[in-house]
Design a protein around this motif. Structure first.
Motif, PDB file in Angstrom:
ATOM      1  N   THR B 354       0.854  -1.198   0.000  1.00  0.00           N
ATOM      2  CA  THR B 354       0.000   0.000   0.000  1.00  0.00           C
ATOM      3  C   THR B 354       0.883   1.240   0.000  1.00  0.00           C
ATOM      4  O   THR B 354       1.889   1.291   0.699  1.00  0.00           O
ATOM      5  N   THR B 355       0.519   2.223  -0.790  1.00  0.00           N
ATOM      6  CA  THR B 355       1.193   3.521  -0.738  1.00  0.00           C
ATOM      7  C   THR B 355       0.178   4.585  -1.126  1.00  0.00           C
ATOM      8  O   THR B 355      -0.575   4.412  -2.084  1.00  0.00           O
ATOM      9  N   GLY B 356       0.102   5.649  -0.335  1.00  0.00           N
ATOM     10  CA  GLY B 356      -0.915   6.653  -0.631  1.00  0.00           C
ATOM     11  C   GLY B 356      -0.829   7.826   0.313  1.00  0.00           C
ATOM     12  O   GLY B 356       0.076   7.898   1.149  1.00  0.00           O
ATOM     13  N   PHE B 357      -1.770   8.732   0.168  1.00  0.00           N
ATOM     14  CA  PHE B 357      -1.836   9.907   1.040  1.00  0.00           C
ATOM     15  C   PHE B 357      -2.970   9.725   2.043  1.00  0.00           C
ATOM     16  O   PHE B 357      -4.145   9.828   1.690  1.00  0.00           O
ATOM     17  N   ALA B 358      -2.608   9.446   3.311  1.00  0.00           N
ATOM     18  CA  ALA B 358      -3.618   9.205   4.341  1.00  0.00           C
ATOM     19  C   ALA B 358      -4.060  10.513   5.003  1.00  0.00           C
ATOM     20  O   ALA B 358      -5.033  10.538   5.747  1.00  0.00           O
ATOM     21  N   GLY B 359      -3.353  11.570   4.758  1.00  0.00           N
ATOM     22  CA  GLY B 359      -3.724  12.876   5.286  1.00  0.00           C
ATOM     23  C   GLY B 359      -3.437  13.023   6.773  1.00  0.00           C
ATOM     24  O   GLY B 359      -2.821  12.139   7.363  1.00  0.00           O
ATOM     25  N   PRO B 360      -3.841  14.096   7.429  1.00  0.00           N
ATOM     26  CA  PRO B 360      -4.589  15.195   6.807  1.00  0.00           C
ATOM     27  C   PRO B 360      -3.743  16.070   5.890  1.00  0.00           C
ATOM     28  O   PRO B 360      -4.296  16.755   5.041  1.00  0.00           O
ATOM     29  N   GLU B 361      -2.404  16.047   6.021  1.00  0.00           N
ATOM     30  CA  GLU B 361      -1.575  16.837   5.110  1.00  0.00           C
ATOM     31  C   GLU B 361      -1.114  15.993   3.930  1.00  0.00           C
ATOM     32  O   GLU B 361      -1.256  14.778   3.932  1.00  0.00           O
ATOM     33  N   GLY B 362      -0.490  16.635   2.941  1.00  0.00           N
ATOM     34  CA  GLY B 362       0.052  15.923   1.788  1.00  0.00           C
ATOM     35  C   GLY B 362      -0.927  15.897   0.643  1.00  0.00           C
ATOM     36  O   GLY B 362      -1.984  16.525   0.675  1.00  0.00           O
ATOM     37  N   ALA B 365      -3.123  18.283  -6.344  1.00  0.00           N
ATOM     38  CA  ALA B 365      -4.364  18.456  -7.099  1.00  0.00           C
ATOM     39  C   ALA B 365      -4.705  17.173  -7.856  1.00  0.00           C
ATOM     40  O   ALA B 365      -5.853  16.725  -7.858  1.00  0.00           O
ATOM     41  N   GLU B 366      -3.691  16.547  -8.471  1.00  0.00           N
ATOM     42  CA  GLU B 366      -3.959  15.321  -9.239  1.00  0.00           C
ATOM     43  C   GLU B 366      -4.160  14.130  -8.310  1.00  0.00           C
ATOM     44  O   GLU B 366      -4.814  13.155  -8.652  1.00  0.00           O
ATOM     45  N   MET B 367      -3.473  14.193  -7.162  1.00  0.00           N
ATOM     46  CA  MET B 367      -3.562  13.081  -6.212  1.00  0.00           C
ATOM     47  C   MET B 367      -3.906  13.620  -4.841  1.00  0.00           C
ATOM     48  O   MET B 367      -3.031  13.776  -3.987  1.00  0.00           O
ATOM     49  N   PRO B 368      -5.189  13.896  -4.601  1.00  0.00           N
ATOM     50  CA  PRO B 368      -5.573  14.456  -3.306  1.00  0.00           C
ATOM     51  C   PRO B 368      -5.437  13.414  -2.183  1.00  0.00           C
ATOM     52  O   PRO B 368      -5.304  12.220  -2.453  1.00  0.00           O
ATOM     53  N   VAL B 369      -5.463  13.911  -0.933  1.00  0.00           N
ATOM     54  CA  VAL B 369      -5.489  13.018   0.235  1.00  0.00           C
ATOM     55  C   VAL B 369      -6.595  11.988   0.028  1.00  0.00           C
ATOM     56  O   VAL B 369      -7.704  12.345  -0.381  1.00  0.00           O
ATOM     57  N   GLY B 370      -6.285  10.717   0.280  1.00  0.00           N
ATOM     58  CA  GLY B 370      -7.259   9.656   0.058  1.00  0.00           C
ATOM     59  C   GLY B 370      -6.897   8.809  -1.160  1.00  0.00           C
ATOM     60  O   GLY B 370      -7.463   7.742  -1.360  1.00  0.00           O
ATOM     61  N   THR B 371      -5.942   9.302  -1.963  1.00  0.00           N
ATOM     62  CA  THR B 371      -5.476   8.526  -3.109  1.00  0.00           C
ATOM     63  C   THR B 371      -4.537   7.419  -2.606  1.00  0.00           C
ATOM     64  O   THR B 371      -3.589   7.692  -1.872  1.00  0.00           O
ATOM     65  N   PHE B 389     -10.284   7.262  -1.529  1.00  0.00           N
ATOM     66  CA  PHE B 389     -11.172   7.270  -0.367  1.00  0.00           C
ATOM     67  C   PHE B 389     -11.156   8.681   0.233  1.00  0.00           C
ATOM     68  O   PHE B 389     -10.296   8.994   1.044  1.00  0.00           O
ATOM     69  N   PRO B 390     -12.068   9.541  -0.136  1.00  0.00           N
ATOM     70  CA  PRO B 390     -12.019  10.932   0.329  1.00  0.00           C
ATOM     71  C   PRO B 390     -12.533  11.053   1.755  1.00  0.00           C
ATOM     72  O   PRO B 390     -13.585  11.637   1.999  1.00  0.00           O
ATOM     73  N   GLN B 391     -11.778  10.478   2.696  1.00  0.00           N
ATOM     74  CA  GLN B 391     -12.266  10.414   4.078  1.00  0.00           C
ATOM     75  C   GLN B 391     -11.163  10.733   5.085  1.00  0.00           C
ATOM     76  O   GLN B 391     -10.123  11.261   4.725  1.00  0.00           O
ATOM     77  N   SER B 392     -11.411  10.392   6.353  1.00  0.00           N
ATOM     78  CA  SER B 392     -10.435  10.696   7.401  1.00  0.00           C
ATOM     79  C   SER B 392      -9.267   9.715   7.354  1.00  0.00           C
ATOM     80  O   SER B 392      -9.351   8.643   6.759  1.00  0.00           O
ATOM     81  N   ARG B 393      -8.178  10.102   8.014  1.00  0.00           N
ATOM     82  CA  ARG B 393      -6.964   9.282   8.051  1.00  0.00           C
ATOM     83  C   ARG B 393      -7.265   7.844   8.454  1.00  0.00           C
ATOM     84  O   ARG B 393      -6.824   6.886   7.814  1.00  0.00           O
ATOM     85  N   ARG B 394      -8.013   7.675   9.518  1.00  0.00           N
ATOM     86  CA  ARG B 394      -8.280   6.346  10.033  1.00  0.00           C
ATOM     87  C   ARG B 394      -9.091   5.516   9.033  1.00  0.00           C
ATOM     88  O   ARG B 394      -8.817   4.343   8.805  1.00  0.00           O
ATOM     89  N   ILE B 395     -10.095   6.138   8.423  1.00  0.00           N
ATOM     90  CA  ILE B 395     -10.943   5.421   7.464  1.00  0.00           C
ATOM     91  C   ILE B 395     -10.136   5.077   6.203  1.00  0.00           C
ATOM     92  O   ILE B 395     -10.298   4.005   5.625  1.00  0.00           O
ATOM     93  N   ILE B 396      -9.270   5.978   5.771  1.00  0.00           N
ATOM     94  CA  ILE B 396      -8.422   5.688   4.603  1.00  0.00           C
ATOM     95  C   ILE B 396      -7.568   4.453   4.892  1.00  0.00           C
ATOM     96  O   ILE B 396      -7.459   3.540   4.068  1.00  0.00           O
TER      97      ILE B 396
END
Lengths: 418, 418
Positions: B354-362, B365-371, B389-396
């Protein structure tokens, strides 16, 4: 504000009574109200049937000033909250074109259209106001009668929370039903049993007549709440009492409010601009997961290795094969080697390791299931510690994770500043 | 058995209403009863005050055949359940020497003695029977009057569960109050939305008049329950209906009963005598933790690496630096390289990454948090997939973990047998 303010919550959903789903809504709503100085008086959990919801509603409506329902606003046949409430209040259910427009707009964003099933969500009891649902279809609903407020919230967590924060809190504030300060001041302790804690704090707290004190014990952590109490102590007085407790507790004092142990560890690492890595055997990833749940964790948590078998401990962590053969994988020696190995691999000044028997199988007479060694690596040295948690697999993982984090917390607190 | 059997549970504890603790007892008790063919009718959550407990008790005792209370049997001042119940029933609280002996014996094992505070736990309402607590101090209590049963259980989870299983279930069985089969047959689905699922199953289920059907949707999973319903279908008939549903669902059918996704994945790996390793970035250890929660996981889960930074992806997983520079750490290319790298490191035929942006930062535009990109490595090839998954860190973290496990589940199901 009507005195006393009484808040009742009715949770609907067969799944809550059939052992299928935890009731997270009560936790959320309880926390939200406490932050605003008021408390939920009672919560009732009922199934999906109209009769059960109606009975619970009649009681709550007779006793409370604020009644909140959760769930049962969706499109399926077992969604009955609006129906039950309308029946109980003698109101008709009317089709609402504004709700329909909002739902259609929301569905369009996801490339869907409103079908006949979904139209059930467009009805509302006459006289109810609509609370916009920014993340889903079913809106929240609000009804006021004789200074009592009834709030209907949908069951999906995200929708419930969005409506509560966007619409319910502002309206309750405007109605003067919330306070400007939380209900109580709280702090967390770690590594001290509840009876010892209570004995230690008793002389400090007893001198404040009318102060309300409550304890809440978790696995290896006890929370303490200080309430203004009948003598209505000021917030500043509560803060002063908390300070005295903190001094008396020393290292056993974890922090004020809802700070968590991993949060605290990451803050302490930040204070040293240092980073941490972890080598996990029996905790199986839980230690890394606990740390990475904290936003911004990546700044001070470099990562970790989860390795169950000896080959991986040798290859990935550089644990000497001789150690594994002589002492076994569950040993202080291997815990030390794992912590040192992962610190070297990840180039971090600090590291934690866990190795143990999480069960249900494994272990021996000398080292039964529940035996765990945790290792701690720091610029000042490496240590290991033996622990014993005679419990279930899940609890062993949690307590070992907690113990490892509490160890580095204490060390970072007392270490000489670098 | 008195018809209808009505079970009410009263949960006591300020912490449940103040947003400080989840009510896990209701989940546990609900599940236990359902396994024995009966259901909880209603649960009431009240604070610690005697008045609140007494009111809730009066109502429950008037309406239910079985009333269970949880919490409030401990030694501190806010433990009030025995006091409230004794008052409501007009019974005295008597000091019990047998309870004292049992508590003293338990404390001796841990090197402690019974102090004055602890003696509060030795009192019981007259006429109540003691239910031995095998793992703690406060015993459970049992009272029968006019064919109604009142059961008082202590709040600590382990103690409540031990007493329920050792004493309460056997007594309820003996009294003929439980069934020999569960309340319903259930199965789990994955990767199909609730509305589509309901539409797919409708023609299959509508043909069975009186069959009870209920859906329960979780993050990316919907559970389906088949109840005997008013026409009282036999267990064999329910099983036949379930078989039809399974055929219609194909890969979207996860399993019967309370099998979990990680359990299912480990079983499928066992069927191939194969093992799995994981390389985690945005899920931060949750994937490994989810797998290692299953007893016996170590037989088919070799371990994993949690690495946030690029250096570690290069050094520990052999991700080529050029890939990271050209595509970035959050990319299909890197997900593929991570999965291949960890499979090689751990010598496993299967791997997930797995690799992605869990947020809340990072994010960008092309790859928003949740990608999130997830990678899958198998003997037959390597693939990556992009999710959002356009959601919170934990849900992502949770949804990415779930998506990765569901991917390997589907592949293992359809792969040619080796």
């Amino acid at each position: 504000m009507p005195a006393p303010l009484r808040i009742a919550v009715i949770h609907t959903g067969d799944e809550l009574l059939l052992g299928l789903q935890l009731n997270r809504h009560l936790l959320y709503l309880g926390e939200q109200f406490v932050r605003h100085g008021v408390q939920i008086d009672q919560a009732i959990v009922v199934g999906d049937s109209i009769a059960a919801i109606t009975t619970a509603f009649h009681r709550a409506w007779a006793e409370a000033n604020i009644v909140i329902t959760t769930g049962g606003l969706g499109p399926t046949l077992d969604d009955n909250t609006k129906e039950a409430v309308a029946e109980a209040l003698g109101l008709s259910l009317d089709y609402d074109l504004d709700i329909e427009a909002n739902i259609a707009q929301h569905l369009a964003k996801e490339g869907q259209t409103l079908n006949d099933l979904g139209k059930k969500q467009c009805y509302k009891p006459s006289g109810f106001e609509t609370l916009k649902n920014p993340v889903g279809t079913a809106p929240g609903l609000w009804f006021t009668q004789n200074n009592r407020h009834l709030i209907l919230l949908p069951g999906p967590t995200q929708e419930l929370q969005a409506i509560f924060e966007d619409s319910v809190l502002p309206r309750l504030k405007q109605a003067g039903l919330l306070e400007n300060k939380p209900s109580f001041l709280s702090f967390k302790t770690a590594g001290i049993p509840e009876v010892e804690l209570a004995a230690l704090l008793k002389p400090l707290l007893d001198s404040h007549a009318g102060l309300g004190v409550a304890y809440c014990a978790h696995l290896d952590q006890v929370d303490v709440r200080l309430h203004p109490g009948p003598s209505n102590l000021s917030w500043a007085q509560l803060e002063k009492i908390l300070e005295t407790c903190q001094k008396a507790l020393g290292e056993d004092f974890l922090g004020v409010g809802d700070i968590s142990l991993p949060q605290n560890v990451l803050q302490l690492l930040q204070g040293k601009t240092a980073s941490l890595s972890v080598a996990e055997s029996c905790t199986g990833g839980l230690l890394a997961h606990t740390l990475t749940d904290i936003p911004g964790a990546s700044k001070h948590f470099a990562g970790g290795v989860v390795c169950y078998n000896n080959d991986m401990k040798i290859e990935l962590l550089g644990v000497p094969e001789a150690l594994l053969l002589q002492h076994g994988a569950v040993s202080a020696e291997v815990a030390v080697a794992m912590a040192a190995g992962v610190a070297e691999r990840f180039s971090t000044p600090y590291a934690l390791s866990t190795t143990g028997f999480a069960g249900p199988e494994g272990g021996s007479a000398e080292m039964p299931v529940g035996t765990v060694f945790i290792g701690y690596y720091a610029p000042t040295g490496i240590w290991a510690r033996r622990l014993y948690f005679p419990q279930s697999r899940r609890i062993i993982k949690e307590r070992a994770t907690y113990a490892a984090l509490d160890w580095i917390r204490r060390e970072l607190l007392t270490e000489n500043p670098n």
